[in-house]
Design a protein around this motif. Structure first.
Motif, short mmCIF file in Angstrom:
data_model
loop_
_atom_site.label_atom_id
_atom_site.label_comp_id
_atom_site.label_asym_id
_atom_site.label_seq_id
_atom_site.Cartn_x
_atom_site.Cartn_y
_atom_site.Cartn_z
N GLU A 172 -13.90 0.21 9.01
CA GLU A 172 -13.10 -0.94 9.44
C GLU A 172 -13.24 -2.08 8.43
O GLU A 172 -12.27 -2.75 8.08
CB GLU A 172 -13.53 -1.43 10.83
N THR A 173 -14.47 -2.32 7.99
CA THR A 173 -14.71 -3.40 7.04
C THR A 173 -14.06 -3.09 5.69
O THR A 173 -13.41 -3.93 5.09
CB THR A 173 -16.22 -3.59 6.83
N GLU A 191 -17.20 -0.51 -2.32
CA GLU A 191 -18.17 0.43 -1.77
C GLU A 191 -18.89 -0.22 -0.59
O GLU A 191 -19.10 -1.43 -0.58
CB GLU A 191 -19.20 0.73 -2.86
N GLU A 213 -3.67 3.55 8.95
CA GLU A 213 -3.40 2.38 8.10
C GLU A 213 -2.54 2.77 6.90
O GLU A 213 -2.35 1.98 5.98
CB GLU A 213 -4.73 1.79 7.59
N ARG A 247 0.80 -1.21 0.00
CA ARG A 247 0.00 0.00 0.00
C ARG A 247 0.84 1.27 0.00
O ARG A 247 0.34 2.34 0.23
CB ARG A 247 -0.92 0.00 1.23
N LEU A 254 -11.60 -1.21 5.01
CA LEU A 254 -10.13 -1.22 5.05
C LEU A 254 -9.56 -2.62 4.84
O LEU A 254 -8.40 -2.78 4.49
CB LEU A 254 -9.65 -0.67 6.40
N LEU A 255 -10.39 -3.63 5.05
CA LEU A 255 -9.91 -5.00 4.88
C LEU A 255 -9.61 -5.32 3.41
O LEU A 255 -9.02 -6.35 3.10
CB LEU A 255 -10.96 -5.99 5.42
N ASN A 256 -10.03 -4.45 2.51
CA ASN A 256 -9.83 -4.71 1.08
C ASN A 256 -8.48 -4.23 0.54
O ASN A 256 -8.32 -4.15 -0.68
CB ASN A 256 -10.95 -4.03 0.27
N ASP A 257 -7.53 -3.92 1.40
CA ASP A 257 -6.21 -3.43 0.97
C ASP A 257 -6.33 -2.27 0.00
O ASP A 257 -5.86 -2.32 -1.13
CB ASP A 257 -5.42 -4.56 0.31
#
Lengths: 338, 331, 367
Positions: free
Chosen positions: C125-126, C110, C153, C34, C128-131
């Motif tokens: 939070e959810t 989205e 992050e 990232r 952000l889990l998608n890199d």
């Protein structure tokens, strides 16, 4: 609310013959652990549905992060509910405390300790007011509702008086560093939450005070006859709850960098506790089950988010989960009371 | 159950007790009249025909919903799903009339049927699930909001088609239909509660569930009916609110222009009801709704800041609660 | 012992955690880096043509906010928290963002807050889990928290319609203050016309229709109120407040405010379209339509449909052009990631009764 509408009607319908005691035991076991089984099933379901995204330590951290400060409030809320007191003022108390803190710490630029102390004093006052009303014979459910409305009003008044646009920005250091302080690589709120549940468990199960709380919630008349000071317990429980709620309000505001009159997440405490099978009438409920319920709900939020479920469906899943949870719990209680 | 600490007896007897009881029973009339007089002097244009109509309209929308709510409370059921029913019914009204082109009577019929369905659903969970109404309706409200959200897509539906407001919100002698409907609801409620067997059953069920059950009152049916009445009046209010604003009263998950749980509860308590069911008279409730409306209206005319209005509201609730408890302890 | 069960539970939980962590260590190699390298020059030499974008976004004909290369230095992953997908206005954003991401050949993630802003931190939070490479949100209450959380992050945050933040250098969209100002300007135009006609000699009031619990609303209508107040020379007594947080309906509050000043004429700006249209209809029902003038903010299909019926006092609305706004967000995000310059989103369309028919036909009847 007639005296004991559901509980006393219990029983007669669900019959279990003598020869079927083994089956009954299995059903009993399943019902008793329903929430935990549901939680495990949920984990498996999401793990199968989205293995790449779900099975990661980062997802776990996200779930725990979500449980955060509101989870700590839920621990003390569970104890409050077990003692027979229903507190409907959490969202407003959290909001008022965070606004009070923000006004003193951010706008007046007083030291952090002073601002915290003032907020704690205010929270104690709120708890005392609620318990005073209860002492006068007003049911907790109504007195905290009224206190909640007043606290919401004070919150808005702080905003009106300081001429802020609907919130107070809370960016003065070192608050956010404290709110996000990390222990072993995770925000301190996460281990703190587990500590809170551990303390709650010890208080409820290993101390005389805990036994009194259960006794008072279960049968206040009998508790009074046994010399338990109901008002004193109600006062301690409500004041503790108000203080923890106030602190959580500050933590949430510190993480969001803004203090607002109502803290939505805190207002969900009652729903979450009922979801986890704590009885509205007091006297029953297990704090460890509340923790599982909390984790279940947080996992559901994250899981449905990962699967990108449409909002109405998400709302429907949460709504039905609540309905199912209370139905199962009602069946469990009926079996248990036989 | 909610008020187990509330049942200490007050040791006041004789004439003083009677006088106190009389004051408490009729206190709401006295307080309302006093408040009215205060605002006549304090708030500009308070005592004008136009404002009196304003008060009546405002009171009518809160009043209709509270009438049904009262019946549920008398039967010992605290119904917390009012907002959920309002949401479903307002979305149904707007959707059928505007998007699907239903005729007016059909639209209203279906909106009311949606309310009845919601009430039956509540009854199912409360009676068959054996769950306290407060908890059960808290849960069903989540489902109702989901359905409303699904139907409306979360957006406010504007009604550009003519005919809804003009037909539903008609004025008779300069007073809109909602006010007449409110009076009608209270008359029906009064007759139902005082003159019929069902009314007696509702009081009995609320006062003592077990005793009623043992003496042959069909308690489960009574609870179902009470919950349906409560939901039905909420649906009726939703139709009126939608017609008045010419748009559905739902924005995202927020329900606008409606009665919240706190208002309804305050009105019920101010009206001298006991939260534990079985005590209270519906006509006093009408006055209590007037009291709250006059309070809101007067403060608005004086352009008072939000924080103060909320605090005043909170203290009105505290006052209501104290009255209710004192009364419960004396009888 | 009942507590024994929970001991088992804890053991199983610990096992689950171990498994999760084990799986994590396996997937760690595939994780996308990232790191944002702004100094790297784009390898691509060809850029997208502005005309292609205008064509692509018809009938909205959005002007591109940045000239973007046809090939990016990295496979960027964009994320956005939509406040309410079901709402036509935000739905337009969503459609535009998805189309734009496809057009530029990047991945787009989205999530939907469904009108409940308090869920945005959870949804972040959810998401952000998608890199993600960059993330955005319409978070008027909590956007600074969201921005800082994204920074934690190592991800940039580009809000939309939020106004300035300490944690992101990029202000994108329609800041609430300016939105309110534009609305007030349109309203001033309408009121001045009426003052030449039937409103001549009447005392003028401004009603601020707001929701005190939503900071964005307070800023938006507050700026409208002060702009209007200054332009028309009103004193503080002539600026009235109708705040939904009092628990009363907007319809009742507006009726009351008008009653308190029976000879007055009233100009109103609400925080969102529906908050003004409801009271307007209630005022019309009470027979006072001639004493009120409304300008709303947002301008999606429902208010356009209502304006087409030519209500006497509904002067018009400020159309925020959601489609172009959503499209532009993707461009600004990509330009930021590539280190390229971009323009600010500026188009603000004022639609009145004269222009609404044409505009409605363009937007909603073209297919």
């Amino acid at each position: 609310m007639a005296s004991g509408t559901p509980a006393q009607r219990a029983g007669s319908q669900i019959a279990g013959g003598d020869g079927r005691s083994r089956r009954k035991l299995i059903i009993q076991f399943l019902l008793d652990n329903g929430l935990f089984i549901a939680f495990v099933l949920e984990l498996i379901l999401f793990a199968v549905a989205a293995p790449d995204l779900f099975i990661r330590s980062r997802t776990l951290e996200a779930i725990l992060r979500l449980s955060g400060p509101a989870g700590i409030v839920l621990a003390s809320y569970t104890i409050t509910l077990i003692s027979g007191q229903i507190d409907l003022s959490t969202a407003q108390v959290g909001g008022m405390a965070s606004l009070m803190f923000a006004a003193v710490f951010q706008l007046l630029e007083w030291p952090l300790g002073v601002a915290l102390a003032l907020t704690v004093v205010l929270s104690i006052a709120v708890g005392l007011l609620s318990s005073y009303l209860i002492k006068q014979g007003i049911p907790s459910f109504v007195s905290t509702l009224a206190v909640g409305v007043v606290c919401g009003g004070i919150g808005f008044l702080i905003i009106n008086l300081t001429k802020q646009p609907g919130m107070i920005r809370l960016v003065r250091p070192p608050l956010r560093d404290i709110a996000n302080f990390e222990i072993i690589g995770v925000p301190f709120v996460i281990p703190l939450m587990f500590v809170a549940y551990a303390i709650g468990w010890v208080v409820l199960n290993q101390t005389r005070f805990g036994a009194h709380i259960y006794a008072m919630g279960g049968n206040p008349a009998a508790a009074a006859l046994n010399g338990i000071n109901a008002i004193r317990i109600a006062r301690i429980v409500l004041v503790t709850n108000a203080v923890i709620t106030g602190m959580a309000g500050i933590l949430i505001a510190g993480r969001q960098l803004a203090a607002q009159p109502g803290v939505e997440g805190l207002g969900q405490s009652l729903t979450a506790a009922l979801f986890a099978g704590v009885a509205l009438s007091g006297g029953s409920g297990k704090i460890e089950r509340t923790l599982i319920g909390l984790l279940f709900l947080s996992t559901l939020t994250i899981g449905l988010g990962i699967l990108n479920v449409a909002a109405p469906v998400r709302q429907l899943i949460f709504g039905s989960a609540f309905v199912f949870a209370i139905l199962l719990d009602s069946i469990r209680q009926q079996l248990a009371s036989r | 159950m909610l008020g187990r600490l509330a049942h200490g007896e007050l040791a006041i007897t004789g004439r003083r007790r009677e006088r106190l009881l009389f004051l408490m029973d009729n206190g709401i009339y006295v307080v309302t009249v006093l408040l009215f007089i205060v605002f006549v002097f304090l708030a500009p244009y308070f005592f004008t025909p136009r404002n009196l109509v304003n008060i009546l309209i405002s009171a009518s929308l809160a009043g209709i919903v509270t009438a049904g709510y009262t019946v549920a409370i008398l039967a010992g059921q605290i119904d917390t799903s009012t907002q959920g029913v309002l949401a479903v019914a307002t979305v149904t009204t707007a959707l059928l009339f505007e998007e699907l082109g239903f005729s007016l009577p059909m639209t209203v019929l279906f909106a009311l049927l949606a309310g009845i369905a919601a009430g039956l659903f509540n009854g199912l969970i409360v009676v068959n699930g054996k769950i306290v109404a407060f908890v059960a309706t808290l849960a069903t409200q989540g489902v109702m909001l989901a359905i409303a959200l699904f139907l409306s897509g979360g957006q406010t539906i504007t009604i550009a088609r003519e005919g809804l407001q003009e037909a539903v919100f008609i004025r008779v002698f300069g007073i809109p239909s909602s006010v007449w409907i409110m009076f009608f609801c209270y008359i029906v409620g009064y007759v139902l509660l005082t003159q019929t067997k069902l009314g007696a059953h509702i009081y009995a069920t609320g006062a003592d569930y077990r005793a009623s059950l043992l003496s042959g009152v069909p308690v489960d049916r009574v609870i179902r009916i009470a919950l349906v009445i409560s939901a039905l009046t909420a649906a009726l209010t939703a139709v009126l609110v939608t017609a008045r604003a010419k748009q559905s009263a739902m924005f995202g998950l927020a329900i606008a222009g409606s009665v919240d749980f706190v208002t309804a509860l305050t009105a019920v308590l101010l009206g001298g009801f006991s939260l534990f069911g079985g005590v209270g008279r519906i006509e006093r409730n009408l006055v209590a709704v007037m009291f709250l409306t006059i309070l809101g209206n007067g403060l608005q005319l004086m352009n008072v800041p939000t924080g103060i209005i909320l605090i005043v509201r909170g203290f009105a609730l505290v006052l209501a609660v104290i009255l209710s408890v004192l009364r419960a302890r004396m009888t | 012992m009942k507590s024994k069960r929970y001991l088992w539970a804890a053991l199983v939980l610990a096992l689950a955690v171990t498994v999760m962590t084990a799986c994590e260590t396996q997937t760690v190699e595939v994780e996308v880096t990232r790191v944002v390298d702004v100094t790297a020059t784009p390898r691509a030499v060809t850029f997208h043509e502005a005309s292609a974008i205008e064509e692509m976004t018809a009938p909205h004909q959005c002007k591109p906010l940045a000239a973007l290369p046809t090939e990016f230095s990295q496979p960027w992953r964009l994320g956005f928290i939509n406040p309410n997908l079901a709402h036509p206005f935000f739905g337009e954003w969503s459609g535009a963002m998805k189309t734009a991401a496809e057009f530029y050949g990047v991945e787009f993630f989205e999530s939907d807050a469904a009108g409940d802003y308090s869920t945005e931190p959870d949804l972040l939070e959810t998401l952000l889990l998608n890199d993600l490479s960059i993330v955005g949100a319409h978070g008027p209450n909590v956007y600074e928290g969201l921005a800082l959380r994204a920074l934690d992050e190592g991800i940039q945050f580009i809000g939309i319609d939020n106004g300035p933040s300490e944690y992101t250098p990029i202000v994108y969209g329609i800041p609430d203050g300016i939105a309110g100002m534009r609305g007030a300007e349109l309203l001033v135009e309408g009121v001045r016309k009426r003052q030449q006609e039937d409103w001549a000699g009447h005392e003028l009031f401004f009603i601020e229709l707001t929701h005190g619990g939503i900071p964005a609303c307070v800023t938006r209508t507050g700026s409208a109120a002060s702009t209007f107040q200054e332009a028309m020379g009103l004193d503080d007594d002539h600026v009235l407040m109708a705040d939904l947080t009092t628990g009363r309906s907007a319809e009742d509050m507006v009726n009351d405010a008008m009653t308190a000043n029976p000879d007055g004429v009233f100009a109103m700006i609400p925080c969102w379209d529906g908050l003004g249209i409801g009271p307007y209809n209630a005022v019309a029902e009470a027979g006072n339509e001639a004493h009120v003038m409304l300008v709303t903010l947002g301008g999606d299909e429902p208010p356009a449909k209502f304006l087409k019926t030519r209500p006497m006092g509904y002067y018009g609305f400020i159309e925020f052009q959601p489609y172009c706004e959503g499209w532009g967000w993707v461009e600004v995000a990509l330009a930021t990631l590539e280190g390229l310059p971009f323009e600010t989103y500026q188009v603000r369309k004022a639609i009145t009764q004269e222009t609404v028919d044409q505009r409605y036909a363009e937007l909603y009847e073209s297919e």
